[in-house]
Design an enzyme around this catalytic site. Structure first.
Site, PDB file in Angstrom:
ATOM      1  N   CYS A  66      20.833  35.421  87.727  1.00 39.34           N
ATOM      2  CA  CYS A  66      19.964  36.593  87.767  1.00 39.34           C
ATOM      3  C   CYS A  66      20.359  37.575  86.678  1.00 39.34           C
ATOM      4  O   CYS A  66      21.518  37.975  86.593  1.00 39.34           O
ATOM      5  CB  CYS A  66      20.067  37.285  89.125  1.00 39.34           C
ATOM      6  SG  CYS A  66      18.951  36.571  90.316  1.00 39.34           S
ATOM      7  N   THR A  86      54.958  19.987  72.956  1.00 39.88           N
ATOM      8  CA  THR A  86      55.664  19.117  73.901  1.00 39.88           C
ATOM      9  C   THR A  86      54.722  18.691  75.016  1.00 39.88           C
ATOM     10  O   THR A  86      54.097  19.535  75.663  1.00 39.88           O
ATOM     11  CB  THR A  86      56.881  19.865  74.486  1.00 39.88           C
ATOM     12  OG1 THR A  86      57.715  20.241  73.399  1.00 39.88           O
ATOM     13  CG2 THR A  86      57.649  19.000  75.468  1.00 39.88           C
ATOM     14  N   GLY A 124      38.845  18.786  79.185  1.00 38.85           N
ATOM     15  CA  GLY A 124      37.622  18.356  78.512  1.00 38.85           C
ATOM     16  C   GLY A 124      37.239  19.267  77.359  1.00 38.85           C
ATOM     17  O   GLY A 124      36.772  18.806  76.317  1.00 38.85           O
TER      18      GLY A 124
HETATM   19  C1  LIG Z   1      30.208  17.772  80.787  1.00 37.24           C
HETATM   20  C2  LIG Z   1      31.445  18.606  80.691  1.00 37.24           C
HETATM   21  N1  LIG Z   1      32.124  18.626  79.556  1.00 37.24           N
HETATM   22  C3  LIG Z   1      33.249  19.350  79.405  1.00 37.24           C
HETATM   23  C4  LIG Z   1      33.733  20.116  80.440  1.00 37.24           C
HETATM   24  C5  LIG Z   1      34.961  20.944  80.220  1.00 37.24           C
HETATM   25  O1  LIG Z   1      36.077  20.359  80.834  1.00 37.24           O
HETATM   26  P1  LIG Z   1      37.363  21.231  81.189  1.00 37.24           P
HETATM   27  O2  LIG Z   1      36.983  22.083  82.345  1.00 37.24           O
HETATM   28  O3  LIG Z   1      38.395  20.193  81.544  1.00 37.24           O
HETATM   29  O4  LIG Z   1      37.732  21.993  79.972  1.00 37.24           O
HETATM   30  C6  LIG Z   1      33.059  20.127  81.652  1.00 37.24           C
HETATM   31  C7  LIG Z   1      33.518  20.980  82.778  1.00 37.24           C
HETATM   32  O5  LIG Z   1      32.743  21.528  83.507  1.00 37.24           O
HETATM   33  C8  LIG Z   1      31.888  19.341  81.786  1.00 37.24           C
HETATM   34  O6  LIG Z   1      31.189  19.314  82.928  1.00 37.24           O
END
Ligand SMILES: Cc1ncc(COP(=O)(O)O)c(C=O)c1O
Length: 375
Positions: free
Chosen positions: A322, A237, A71
Site C-alpha cells: 500500500c 576466511t 543468494g
Molecule cells: C529468487 C531469489 N533470488 C535471490 C534471493 C536472495 O537470497 P538471499 O536471501 O540468500 O540473499 C532470494 C531471496 O528471497 C530469492 O527468492
C-alpha cells in the site's frame, strides 16, 4: 490461534539433521580452514566435504562451487564478476523483468557503469519466451541471466531451451536457482548453465550461507579481493560451521520425494479455495511449470495485505504494497500484466517439509471466516 507457517519461499527453518551436523563447529572445531595445523585441518576437511555435497546435488565438480554469504551475493558475483571479466568482449547483458532485486539491482548498477541491459518480458503465466531472448542477442552480448523459478509465483523458466541458444552464441548463462534448489531437479549439466545461484536458507540450511556454481573455465572477477580463499573467487576466511550446514542441507535435498507430499497439499489447498470461493479466487503463475510448493492466488476485488492481517497466526506474503492509499502491485505481477483488481488481492502461500494437512484445512477455514466477515 495456532501459528501456521506458509512462507517457506521467504525462509525455511534449519533442518534438525543440519543442526546436528553443525554442532561440533559451534563447540570445539573452531580452527581456521587455511591453517595447516591440528586445529585447521578438520575445518578444512569439513569445508571440502561440504563443497562436495553441494556439487553432488547440482551434478557439478567440487572445484566449481564457491561458498557465498547467500543468494544475493551469488547473484551479484555472477553478474558483476562476469561483466567485469568480459568487458573487453562486450557490454550487453540480457535478463528478465521478473528477476529478484539481487539480479535487477546489479544490472542497474552495471547500466550506470555503461553496460547495456535488456529486460525481456514474460507472458501472463510469468514465463520468458526463449525467442525473445534470441532476438535480444547482439554481437556484444556477454551474459544472459534468467531465474530458474520465480519467488513470488513459482513459475519455472525454460532454462534448457535458453542454454541451447546461449551456447550456440558463445554467451554465458546464469540462473538464479535460489527458489528451485531442493524443490525441483537442478542439475547444471541438464540445465546447461555456466553459473547457478544457491541460497542456503531456502533449503533448510542457515541464513548467511549460499553458493555460486561456476562452470570450469568461466571468466569471473571476484567481488571481494584479498587472500586466495575459494580459489581466488572470494576472499575471506570461510565459515566451516555454515558450509557444513549447507552441505548437510544439500544432502537432504537430493531426495525430492518429500516434495510429492508438499505438492499434494498445495493442490488440496487450491481445490479447497476453488470449492469455497469459485471465481472469486484466481491462480497467479503457470498452472504446470510451477514450483510444487508455491500457490500464489488472488482474491478478486480484495486487498491481499488486509486479508493477511486478519488471518490470525498465518505467516504468508502478499504481492502488493500500500502506497498513499493505493495498492501498488509487485513488479512481478505487473510484468505478468495482472489486472489491478486481481493483483491487489494476491497472497503467496508457500509450503514446505513441515506443512501438514491440518495446517491447510485450518487456513482454508480461517480464510472463509475472514472473507465472509469482509463481504
Ligand atoms: C529468487 C531469489 N533470488 C535471490 C534471493 C536472495 O537470497 P538471499 O536471501 O540468500 O540473499 C532470494 C531471496 O528471497 C530469492 O527468492
Amino acid at each position: 490461534m495456532r501459528p501456521i507457517y506458509l512462507d517457506y519461499n521467504a525462509s525455511t527453518p534449519i533442518d534438525a539433521a543440519v543442526a546436528v551436523a553443525m554442532q561440533p563447529f559451534l563447540e570445539t572445531a573452531f580452527g581456521n580452514p587455511s591453517s595447516p595445523h591440528w586445529a585447521g585441518r578438520p575445518a578444512k576437511a569439513a569445508l571440502e566435504q561440504a563443497r562436495s555435497q553441494v556439487a553432488s546435488l547440482l551434478g557439478a565438480e567440487a572445484d566449481e562451487i564457491v561458498f557465498m554469504s547467500g543468494g544475493s551475493e551469488a547473484n551479484n558475483l555472477a553478474l558483476k564478476g562476469a561483466a567485469w571479466a568480459l568487458k573487453a568482449k562486450g557490454d550487453h547483458i540480457i535478463t528478465s523483468m521478473i528477476e529478484h532485486p539481487s539480479v535487477l539491482e546489479p544490472c542497474r548498477f552495471l547500466g550506470d557503469l555503461g553496460f547495456r541491459i535488456s529486460l525481456v518480458p514474460v507472458d501472463r503465466t510469468g514465463r520468458v519466451d526463449p525467442d525473445d531472448v534470441r532476438r535480444a542477442i547482439t554481437p556484444k552480448t556477454i551474459l544472459v541471466s534468467i531465474m530458474h523459478a520465480n519467488n513470488e509465483v513459482g513459475t519455472i523458466q525454460p532454462i534448457e531451451e535458453l542454454s541451447q541458444i546461449t551456447r550456440a552464441h558463445g554467451i554465458l548463462l546464469h540462473t538464479d536457482a535460489a527458489q528451485s534448489v531442493g524443490k525441483i531437479a537442478t542439475n547444471v549439466s541438464t540445465l546447461g548453465v555456466d553459473l547457478l545461484t544457491v541460497a542456503g536458507h531456502k533449503l533448510y540450511a542457515p541464513k548467511g550461507i549460499g553458493a555460486l556454481y561456476v562452470r570450469r573455465g568461466t571468466p569471473l572477477e571476484p567481488l571481494i579481493h584479498g587472500a586466495g580463499h575459494e580459489r581466488g573467487r572470494r576472499a575471506g576466511t570461510e565459515s566451516a560451521l555454515l558450509a557444513v550446514g549447507l552441505g548437510a542441507a544439500c544432502d537432504l535435498a537430493r531426495e525430492l520425494a518429500p516434495m510429492k507430499r508438499v505438492r499434494a497439499l498445495r493442490d488440496r489447498f487450491w481445490h479447497g479455495l476453488k470449492a469455497r470461493f469459485g471465481d472469486g479466487v484466481v491462480l497467479n503463475g503457470h498452472p504446470e511449470h510451477r514450483l510444487p510448493n508455491t500457490l500464489n492466488v488472488s482474491f478478486v476485488g480484495r486487498i491481499g495485505a488486509e486479508i493477511l492481517a486478519q488471518l490470525d497466526g498465518v505467516a504468508a506474503s502478499t504481492g502488493s504494497a500500500c502506497h498513499a492509499g493505493r495498492v501498488e502491485l509487485s513488479s512481478v505481477l505487473k510484468a505478468m500484466q495482472v489486472a489491478q483488481e486481481v493483483g491487489m488481492g494476491a497472497i503467496r502461500f508457500s509450503l514446505g517439509r513441515g506443512t501438514t494437512q491440518d495446517d491447510i484445512d485450518a487456513v482454508l477455514d480461517r480464510l472463509a471466516c475472514v472473507l465472509a466477515a469482509a463481504s
